[in-house]
Design a protein around this motif. Sequence first.
Motif, PDB file in Angstrom:
ATOM      1  N   GLU A 597      -5.471  -1.526   2.998  1.00 31.13           N
ATOM      2  CA  GLU A 597      -4.366  -1.080   3.596  1.00 31.13           C
ATOM      3  C   GLU A 597      -3.788   0.269   3.415  1.00 31.13           C
ATOM      4  O   GLU A 597      -3.918   0.748   2.353  1.00 31.13           O
ATOM      5  CB  GLU A 597      -3.230  -2.300   3.753  1.00 31.13           C
ATOM      6  N   PRO A 598      -2.758   0.569   4.222  1.00 33.64           N
ATOM      7  CA  PRO A 598      -2.127   1.825   3.725  1.00 33.64           C
ATOM      8  C   PRO A 598      -1.208   1.889   2.651  1.00 33.64           C
ATOM      9  O   PRO A 598      -0.503   0.892   2.408  1.00 33.64           O
ATOM     10  CB  PRO A 598      -1.042   2.342   4.865  1.00 33.64           C
ATOM     11  N   PHE A 599      -1.351   3.047   1.838  1.00 32.26           N
ATOM     12  CA  PHE A 599      -0.668   3.194   0.401  1.00 32.26           C
ATOM     13  C   PHE A 599       0.871   3.608   0.606  1.00 32.26           C
ATOM     14  O   PHE A 599       0.957   4.469   1.524  1.00 32.26           O
ATOM     15  CB  PHE A 599      -1.360   3.970  -0.483  1.00 32.26           C
ATOM     16  N   THR A 600       1.795   3.122   0.134  1.00 33.29           N
ATOM     17  CA  THR A 600       3.174   3.485   0.384  1.00 33.29           C
ATOM     18  C   THR A 600       3.389   4.791  -0.552  1.00 33.29           C
ATOM     19  O   THR A 600       3.485   5.902   0.059  1.00 33.29           O
ATOM     20  CB  THR A 600       4.279   2.505  -0.031  1.00 33.29           C
ATOM     21  N   SER A 601       3.392   4.655  -1.725  1.00 31.60           N
ATOM     22  CA  SER A 601       3.585   5.822  -2.800  1.00 31.60           C
ATOM     23  C   SER A 601       3.590   5.411  -4.148  1.00 31.60           C
ATOM     24  O   SER A 601       3.626   4.303  -4.641  1.00 31.60           O
ATOM     25  CB  SER A 601       4.945   6.431  -2.254  1.00 31.60           C
ATOM     26  N   ALA A 602       3.244   6.402  -4.800  1.00 31.60           N
ATOM     27  CA  ALA A 602       3.053   6.131  -6.433  1.00 31.60           C
ATOM     28  C   ALA A 602       4.463   5.613  -6.864  1.00 31.60           C
ATOM     29  O   ALA A 602       4.541   4.835  -7.702  1.00 31.60           O
ATOM     30  CB  ALA A 602       2.642   7.328  -7.136  1.00 31.60           C
ATOM     31  N   ALA A 603       5.507   6.203  -6.474  1.00 34.77           N
ATOM     32  CA  ALA A 603       6.944   5.958  -7.007  1.00 34.77           C
ATOM     33  C   ALA A 603       7.282   4.514  -6.553  1.00 34.77           C
ATOM     34  O   ALA A 603       7.802   3.824  -7.342  1.00 34.77           O
ATOM     35  CB  ALA A 603       7.888   6.950  -6.201  1.00 34.77           C
ATOM     36  N   ASP A 604       6.712   4.023  -5.324  1.00 38.27           N
ATOM     37  CA  ASP A 604       7.095   2.654  -5.096  1.00 38.27           C
ATOM     38  C   ASP A 604       6.258   1.561  -5.731  1.00 38.27           C
ATOM     39  O   ASP A 604       6.661   0.549  -6.313  1.00 38.27           O
ATOM     40  CB  ASP A 604       6.674   2.281  -3.465  1.00 38.27           C
ATOM     41  N   ALA A 605       4.926   2.146  -6.279  1.00 37.13           N
ATOM     42  CA  ALA A 605       4.165   1.147  -7.079  1.00 37.13           C
ATOM     43  C   ALA A 605       4.765   1.073  -8.377  1.00 37.13           C
ATOM     44  O   ALA A 605       4.827   0.104  -9.327  1.00 37.13           O
ATOM     45  CB  ALA A 605       2.664   2.038  -7.090  1.00 37.13           C
ATOM     46  N   ILE A 606       5.610   2.351  -9.142  1.00 37.93           N
ATOM     47  CA  ILE A 606       5.905   2.270 -10.177  1.00 37.93           C
ATOM     48  C   ILE A 606       7.373   1.548 -10.589  1.00 37.93           C
ATOM     49  O   ILE A 606       7.534   0.735 -11.303  1.00 37.93           O
ATOM     50  CB  ILE A 606       6.111   3.869 -10.551  1.00 37.93           C
ATOM     51  N   GLN A 607       8.204   1.769  -9.342  1.00 39.19           N
ATOM     52  CA  GLN A 607       9.325   0.865  -9.500  1.00 39.19           C
ATOM     53  C   GLN A 607       9.458  -0.341  -8.935  1.00 39.19           C
ATOM     54  O   GLN A 607      10.198  -1.158  -9.813  1.00 39.19           O
ATOM     55  CB  GLN A 607      10.438   1.861  -8.308  1.00 39.19           C
ATOM     56  N   ARG A 608       8.693  -0.675  -7.916  1.00 38.96           N
ATOM     57  CA  ARG A 608       8.425  -2.237  -7.619  1.00 38.96           C
ATOM     58  C   ARG A 608       7.192  -2.766  -7.816  1.00 38.96           C
ATOM     59  O   ARG A 608       6.889  -3.962  -7.551  1.00 38.96           O
ATOM     60  CB  ARG A 608       9.088  -2.166  -6.093  1.00 38.96           C
ATOM     61  N   GLY A 609       6.292  -2.400  -8.380  1.00 41.72           N
ATOM     62  CA  GLY A 609       5.154  -2.853  -8.777  1.00 41.72           C
ATOM     63  C   GLY A 609       4.153  -3.290  -7.513  1.00 41.72           C
ATOM     64  O   GLY A 609       3.264  -3.927  -7.673  1.00 41.72           O
ATOM     65  N   THR A 610       4.417  -2.379  -6.647  1.00 42.95           N
ATOM     66  CA  THR A 610       3.548  -2.504  -5.388  1.00 42.95           C
ATOM     67  C   THR A 610       2.046  -2.097  -5.704  1.00 42.95           C
ATOM     68  O   THR A 610       1.817  -1.219  -6.392  1.00 42.95           O
ATOM     69  CB  THR A 610       4.001  -1.898  -4.112  1.00 42.95           C
ATOM     70  N   ASP A 611       1.311  -2.269  -5.038  1.00 41.75           N
ATOM     71  CA  ASP A 611      -0.239  -2.101  -5.054  1.00 41.75           C
ATOM     72  C   ASP A 611      -0.699  -1.970  -3.737  1.00 41.75           C
ATOM     73  O   ASP A 611      -0.135  -2.408  -2.638  1.00 41.75           O
ATOM     74  CB  ASP A 611      -0.883  -3.156  -5.812  1.00 41.75           C
ATOM     75  N   ILE A 612      -1.830  -1.315  -3.493  1.00 42.92           N
ATOM     76  CA  ILE A 612      -2.733  -1.265  -2.221  1.00 42.92           C
ATOM     77  C   ILE A 612      -3.129  -2.486  -1.844  1.00 42.92           C
ATOM     78  O   ILE A 612      -4.064  -3.376  -2.855  1.00 42.92           O
ATOM     79  CB  ILE A 612      -3.939  -0.148  -2.139  1.00 42.92           C
ATOM     80  N   LYS A 613      -2.903  -3.234  -0.728  1.00 44.96           N
ATOM     81  CA  LYS A 613      -3.451  -4.326  -0.405  1.00 44.96           C
ATOM     82  C   LYS A 613      -5.021  -4.274  -0.081  1.00 44.96           C
ATOM     83  O   LYS A 613      -5.235  -3.343   0.951  1.00 44.96           O
ATOM     84  CB  LYS A 613      -2.694  -5.219   0.536  1.00 44.96           C
ATOM     85  N   SER A 614      -5.703  -5.000  -0.626  1.00 47.13           N
ATOM     86  CA  SER A 614      -7.287  -4.834  -0.394  1.00 47.13           C
ATOM     87  C   SER A 614      -7.819  -6.142  -0.014  1.00 47.13           C
ATOM     88  O   SER A 614      -7.549  -7.096  -0.601  1.00 47.13           O
ATOM     89  CB  SER A 614      -7.927  -4.113  -1.508  1.00 47.13           C
ATOM     90  N   THR A 615      -8.564  -6.033   0.730  1.00 48.03           N
ATOM     91  CA  THR A 615      -9.711  -7.200   1.321  1.00 48.03           C
ATOM     92  C   THR A 615     -11.197  -6.916   1.083  1.00 48.03           C
ATOM     93  O   THR A 615     -11.578  -5.763   1.125  1.00 48.03           O
ATOM     94  CB  THR A 615      -9.460  -7.424   2.791  1.00 48.03           C
TER      95      THR A 615
END
Length: 668
Positions: A597-615
């Motif tokens: 699924e679309p990637f938000t940003s590296a900054a978001d992944a660092i700050q909130r621990g988000t990841d690319i959702k993958s199936t």
Amino acid sequence: MKKYDIKKDMRYLQLLSNTFPTIADASTEIINLQAILNLPKGTEHFLADIHGEYEAFQHVLKNASGNIKRKVNELFGNTVREQEKRELCSLIYYPEQKLELVKDVENDINDWYHITLHQLVAVCRVVSSKYTRSKVRKSLPSDFSYIIQELLHEHTENNSNKTAYVNVIVDTIISTGRADDFIIAICNVIQRLAIDELHILGDIYDRGPGAHIIMDTMEQYHSWDIQWGNHDILWMGACAGNNACMCNVIRLSLRYANLTTLEDGYGINLVPLATFAMDTYDDDPCEEFMPRLSGGAKQMDEKTMRLTAQMHKAITIIQFKEEARIFEAHPEWNMKDRQLYKFIDYDKGTIMLDGKEYQLSSCCFPTVDPKHPCKLTPEEKVLIEKLHHSFQVSEKLHKHMRLMLQHGCMYAIRNDNLLFHASIPLNEDGSLKEVAITPNMVCKGRELFHQTGMLIRSAFQDDTATDEKQYAIDYFIYLWCGPNSPLFDKSKMATFERYFIADKDTHKEEKGNYFKLRDNAEIVDNILDAFGVKGPNRHIINGHVPVHVMNGENPIKADGKLMVIDGGFSQAYHKETGIAGYTLVYHSRGFQLVQHEPFTSAADAIQRGTDIKSTIQIVEMSSHRMLVANTDKGCEIKKQIDDLEELLYAYRHGMISEQDERKGFIDD
């Protein structure tokens, strides 16, 4: 016992004896190689059509297409909270940035260090388990090589004698102030070991903002190859000196409002183009040339939009002239029908195509002389010379194109998989189509790909004859838009029609027979046979054409024999495909297709621990785990073992004397 032709192989065996000077050395290497053959095969990742989306691409490399997250979940299960597992994964992906955040919020940083170091060692132990100690050791940073090796291979679970030993190592890392450096080092090792080999099936360039950043990443990457895509070829052509390719590169950058790679990445000076465009198209609304906005380009103000459109039109008009000049010089390409300025009635504002007259949406061509429509004006000549010079003196561009040549080719065969970007030219019955590469060379199938690759390389060689080199440089534009190009394979590239003709029937680009027939398993088998791909589970893997998942299209075709992995990394394709890219993962158990699924940003992944959702979609699984012995590397190792056994025979029968480092040779 095997029979050896020692006399025939003597020179090679003598050279081999320099590396393995004694029976003991040769025997030890045979034992080592035989052991490697029985390890699980390394994990290969296949990606295509990245199109400058560097943040999403880098994140997929960092998280190994979701594999690191899966291993963390398997390893810690319910013993660690979900939030803590997300934070651990985020740390593995972005250790430097995450450490800064952690140190701002943690009250007891030493306790955090202690827990985290043990967790990272456990993850590293899992991802390194399928490799030899030697290979793991070569992946380690010199500063921490010994320490990481000790931690990886000393298990404390069932060995109380080692518990204190391991704990002291961890405590000392913290007390000596090396915890941050160690965490960064081991996180990078985890990323490195999670992907054994990376295959890029073309199109690093265009649309997205960071193709140059992707190439910087690849320059440092441990093991990768690329099968050139049509957009990569366009940039290679521009670098080689093809002005038509250069114009296309600039046009596409302006069309997608993305000048970052050109200006910031490669230092291409577009000021002369901006000046020329403002002067020449000051009274032209240039509506059909307004850029396609996505991502950060949405912040573009009206004045910048206007200038971008003017520059866009200016370079496009020149592009059609430059293309027409090359098509005129090469009648054997049968592309004179694409010299479209010659078919315009400038008084009526119409164009004649295929015997039918069409109204032009705009007939403002201030630099086109109806009597000599493909001739550059003096001002356009000066502009092209300046732009050409800017491309030629860009050291970074030339370095990246050398990297393309070093790691790339038109096709590759890897572990019974045929890899290429776009198409195999076929006849209507599915047989291989003969294509004229030069006036004196007609090829098809594998030979077509090989000779095309050789022609591309000759454009960059100083020892290529002048006429041959110029032809090779010109040929880049045919590879970009020629009807029988294996990187294009369509009836035409309707760029002019999309800009200037409202009738959408003229916009159609009829796809070649490969695209029409690639769901036919028999035809795919015939292609694989023609390329010499063997094995019971062989496949074609390519990209180029986005898979329309939202419309129900399946990327797996021809009864599983062909896989199309262009899932639309580029933001420009997200609405079209409904997803944001694929990774095809080939591990020891089989194939898995990972849909992102679309990637938000590296900054978001660092700050909130988000990841690319993958199936994950299971494509093909094996009941038996694949070993190194079943791979291309295994075949090479078996040949090495045969050579070493022949060397042993020569030693034992006195045909070659063992060497002694102290005395030169061992006495009989």
